[in-house]
Design a protein around this motif. Structure first.
Motif, PDB file in Angstrom:
ATOM      1  N   SER A 116       0.698  -1.279   0.055  1.00 34.79           N
ATOM      2  CA  SER A 116      -0.109  -0.034  -0.111  1.00 34.79           C
ATOM      3  C   SER A 116       0.903   1.318   0.089  1.00 34.79           C
ATOM      4  O   SER A 116       0.704   2.121  -0.837  1.00 34.79           O
ATOM      5  CB  SER A 116      -0.956  -0.039   1.197  1.00 34.79           C
ATOM      6  OG  SER A 116      -0.180   0.227   2.305  1.00 34.79           O
ATOM      7  N   LYS A 117       2.010   1.295   0.724  1.00 37.46           N
ATOM      8  CA  LYS A 117       2.688   2.606   0.887  1.00 37.46           C
ATOM      9  C   LYS A 117       3.518   2.689  -0.401  1.00 37.46           C
ATOM     10  O   LYS A 117       3.484   3.848  -0.862  1.00 37.46           O
ATOM     11  CB  LYS A 117       3.695   2.303   2.001  1.00 37.46           C
ATOM     12  CG  LYS A 117       3.136   2.511   3.422  1.00 37.46           C
ATOM     13  CD  LYS A 117       4.225   2.010   4.324  1.00 37.46           C
ATOM     14  CE  LYS A 117       3.618   1.984   5.744  1.00 37.46           C
ATOM     15  NZ  LYS A 117       4.417   1.459   6.934  1.00 37.46           N
ATOM     16  N   GLY A 141       4.492  -7.896  12.589  1.00 40.94           N
ATOM     17  CA  GLY A 141       4.281  -7.391  10.992  1.00 40.94           C
ATOM     18  C   GLY A 141       4.293  -5.871  10.833  1.00 40.94           C
ATOM     19  O   GLY A 141       4.903  -5.322  10.178  1.00 40.94           O
ATOM     20  N   GLY A 142       3.444  -5.321  11.794  1.00 37.48           N
ATOM     21  CA  GLY A 142       3.298  -3.910  11.725  1.00 37.48           C
ATOM     22  C   GLY A 142       4.581  -2.988  12.054  1.00 37.48           C
ATOM     23  O   GLY A 142       4.980  -2.138  11.666  1.00 37.48           O
ATOM     24  N   ALA A 143       5.382  -3.685  13.264  1.00 36.32           N
ATOM     25  CA  ALA A 143       6.524  -3.189  13.670  1.00 36.32           C
ATOM     26  C   ALA A 143       7.588  -3.252  12.651  1.00 36.32           C
ATOM     27  O   ALA A 143       8.493  -2.478  12.231  1.00 36.32           O
ATOM     28  CB  ALA A 143       7.106  -4.033  14.773  1.00 36.32           C
ATOM     29  N   LEU A 144       7.680  -4.849  11.843  1.00 37.73           N
ATOM     30  CA  LEU A 144       8.618  -4.634  10.667  1.00 37.73           C
ATOM     31  C   LEU A 144       8.112  -3.677   9.440  1.00 37.73           C
ATOM     32  O   LEU A 144       9.223  -3.090   8.958  1.00 37.73           O
ATOM     33  CB  LEU A 144       8.789  -6.107  10.280  1.00 37.73           C
ATOM     34  CG  LEU A 144       9.238  -7.046  10.919  1.00 37.73           C
ATOM     35  CD1 LEU A 144       8.987  -8.571  10.823  1.00 37.73           C
ATOM     36  CD2 LEU A 144      10.808  -6.848  11.530  1.00 37.73           C
ATOM     37  N   GLY A 145       7.083  -3.505   9.156  1.00 36.19           N
ATOM     38  CA  GLY A 145       6.594  -2.472   8.269  1.00 36.19           C
ATOM     39  C   GLY A 145       6.860  -1.293   8.479  1.00 36.19           C
ATOM     40  O   GLY A 145       7.539  -0.410   7.627  1.00 36.19           O
ATOM     41  N   ASN A 146       6.777  -0.757   9.760  1.00 36.02           N
ATOM     42  CA  ASN A 146       7.250   0.675   9.958  1.00 36.02           C
ATOM     43  C   ASN A 146       8.704   0.797  10.220  1.00 36.02           C
ATOM     44  O   ASN A 146       9.324   1.872   9.836  1.00 36.02           O
ATOM     45  CB  ASN A 146       6.380   1.009  11.382  1.00 36.02           C
ATOM     46  CG  ASN A 146       4.821   1.626  10.938  1.00 36.02           C
ATOM     47  OD1 ASN A 146       4.673   1.793   9.905  1.00 36.02           O
ATOM     48  ND2 ASN A 146       4.301   1.545  12.050  1.00 36.02           N
ATOM     49  N   ALA A 147       9.473  -0.058  10.550  1.00 36.12           N
ATOM     50  CA  ALA A 147      10.904  -0.218  10.754  1.00 36.12           C
ATOM     51  C   ALA A 147      11.461  -0.014   9.161  1.00 36.12           C
ATOM     52  O   ALA A 147      12.621   0.487   9.022  1.00 36.12           O
ATOM     53  CB  ALA A 147      11.335  -1.563  11.269  1.00 36.12           C
ATOM     54  N   PHE A 171      -0.606   7.594   5.661  1.00 37.15           N
ATOM     55  CA  PHE A 171      -1.611   8.138   4.712  1.00 37.15           C
ATOM     56  C   PHE A 171      -3.033   7.987   4.815  1.00 37.15           C
ATOM     57  O   PHE A 171      -3.846   8.836   4.262  1.00 37.15           O
ATOM     58  CB  PHE A 171      -1.312   7.305   3.392  1.00 37.15           C
ATOM     59  CG  PHE A 171      -1.730   5.769   3.301  1.00 37.15           C
ATOM     60  CD1 PHE A 171      -2.802   5.367   3.186  1.00 37.15           C
ATOM     61  CD2 PHE A 171      -0.604   5.284   3.723  1.00 37.15           C
ATOM     62  CE1 PHE A 171      -2.983   3.976   2.747  1.00 37.15           C
ATOM     63  CE2 PHE A 171      -0.728   3.636   3.818  1.00 37.15           C
ATOM     64  CZ  PHE A 171      -1.929   3.144   3.435  1.00 37.15           C
ATOM     65  N   VAL A 172      -3.605   7.329   5.875  1.00 36.23           N
ATOM     66  CA  VAL A 172      -5.084   7.213   6.089  1.00 36.23           C
ATOM     67  C   VAL A 172      -5.605   8.133   7.344  1.00 36.23           C
ATOM     68  O   VAL A 172      -4.895   8.325   8.500  1.00 36.23           O
ATOM     69  CB  VAL A 172      -5.517   5.872   6.434  1.00 36.23           C
ATOM     70  CG1 VAL A 172      -7.036   5.674   7.026  1.00 36.23           C
ATOM     71  CG2 VAL A 172      -5.135   4.895   5.702  1.00 36.23           C
ATOM     72  N   HIS A 173      -6.455   9.259   6.967  1.00 34.83           N
ATOM     73  CA  HIS A 173      -6.940  10.048   7.796  1.00 34.83           C
ATOM     74  C   HIS A 173      -8.484   9.935   8.082  1.00 34.83           C
ATOM     75  O   HIS A 173      -9.215  10.043   7.149  1.00 34.83           O
ATOM     76  CB  HIS A 173      -6.562  11.536   7.370  1.00 34.83           C
ATOM     77  CG  HIS A 173      -6.942  12.549   8.357  1.00 34.83           C
ATOM     78  ND1 HIS A 173      -7.652  13.645   8.013  1.00 34.83           N
ATOM     79  CD2 HIS A 173      -7.211  12.744   9.660  1.00 34.83           C
ATOM     80  CE1 HIS A 173      -7.671  14.694   8.810  1.00 34.83           C
ATOM     81  NE2 HIS A 173      -7.437  13.929  10.006  1.00 34.83           N
TER      82      HIS A 173
END
Length: 166
Positions: free
Chosen positions: A21-22, A101-107, A119-121
């Motif tokens: 998505s990013k 998985g979320g921690a890895l994605g943001n890392a 990006f989601v508001h």
């Protein structure tokens, strides 16, 4: 499916959806130039580069802070993954996989760009929620799963021939 495999599936699905998505929005669209993209009166896509942690806390402008956050995320993902492989609970394994998985994605974002691509508001009238991404949503869902796992009664099989507890 074993709890460990279910957790690994949650981790990989979160990581793939988050990064796809990013990358798709950042490199495959003109969102940066044409934002916001409105989706009705309550949701829109905007580009926010978060140099801090959850909810924009502890903003890091320098390289040391950036790499400390990357290292902390990787260490957390590793610890959660070990826990995930050792649990017998499918709910707990899934929750831990979502968080890891979320921690890895943001890392990955932090390592590649120096900040996390949000990006989601969501908003309604004057009320505005923080801008987030799929990794953040998975982390929140994982924390909800951890809470549920801790408050739901444990289901253990009884002696042979006895029905399991309801």
């Amino acid at each position: 499916m074993t709890p460990g495999r279910l957790g690994l599936l949650a981790l990989l699905t979160t990581l793939i959806l988050d990064q796809a998505s990013k990358l798709g929005l950042y490199f495959g669209t003109d969102l940066v130039l044409t934002q916001p993209w409105r989706f009705g009166p309550y949701a829109e896509f905007v580009v926010v580069w978060n140099r801090g942690v959850s909810y924009g806390l502890f903003q890091q402008e320098g390289g040391i802070g950036r790499w400390l956050l990357v290292a902390l995320s990787l260490a957390a993902a590793l610890g959660l993954s070990v826990w995930m492989t050792r649990t017998g609970s499918r709910l707990l394994a899934t929750a831990l996989g979502l968080i890891a998985g979320g921690a890895l994605g943001n890392a990955i974002d932090r390592a590649a760009y120096g900040a996390v691509f949000d990006f989601v508001h969501l908003h309604a009238g004057a009320w505005s929620w923080y801008v987030f991404n799929i990794a953040d949503a998975a982390i929140v869902a994982g924390v909800v799963g951890l809470i549920l796992d801790s408050v739901l009664p444990e289901r253990r099989p009884g002696p042979p021939g006895e029905p399991p507890p309801a």
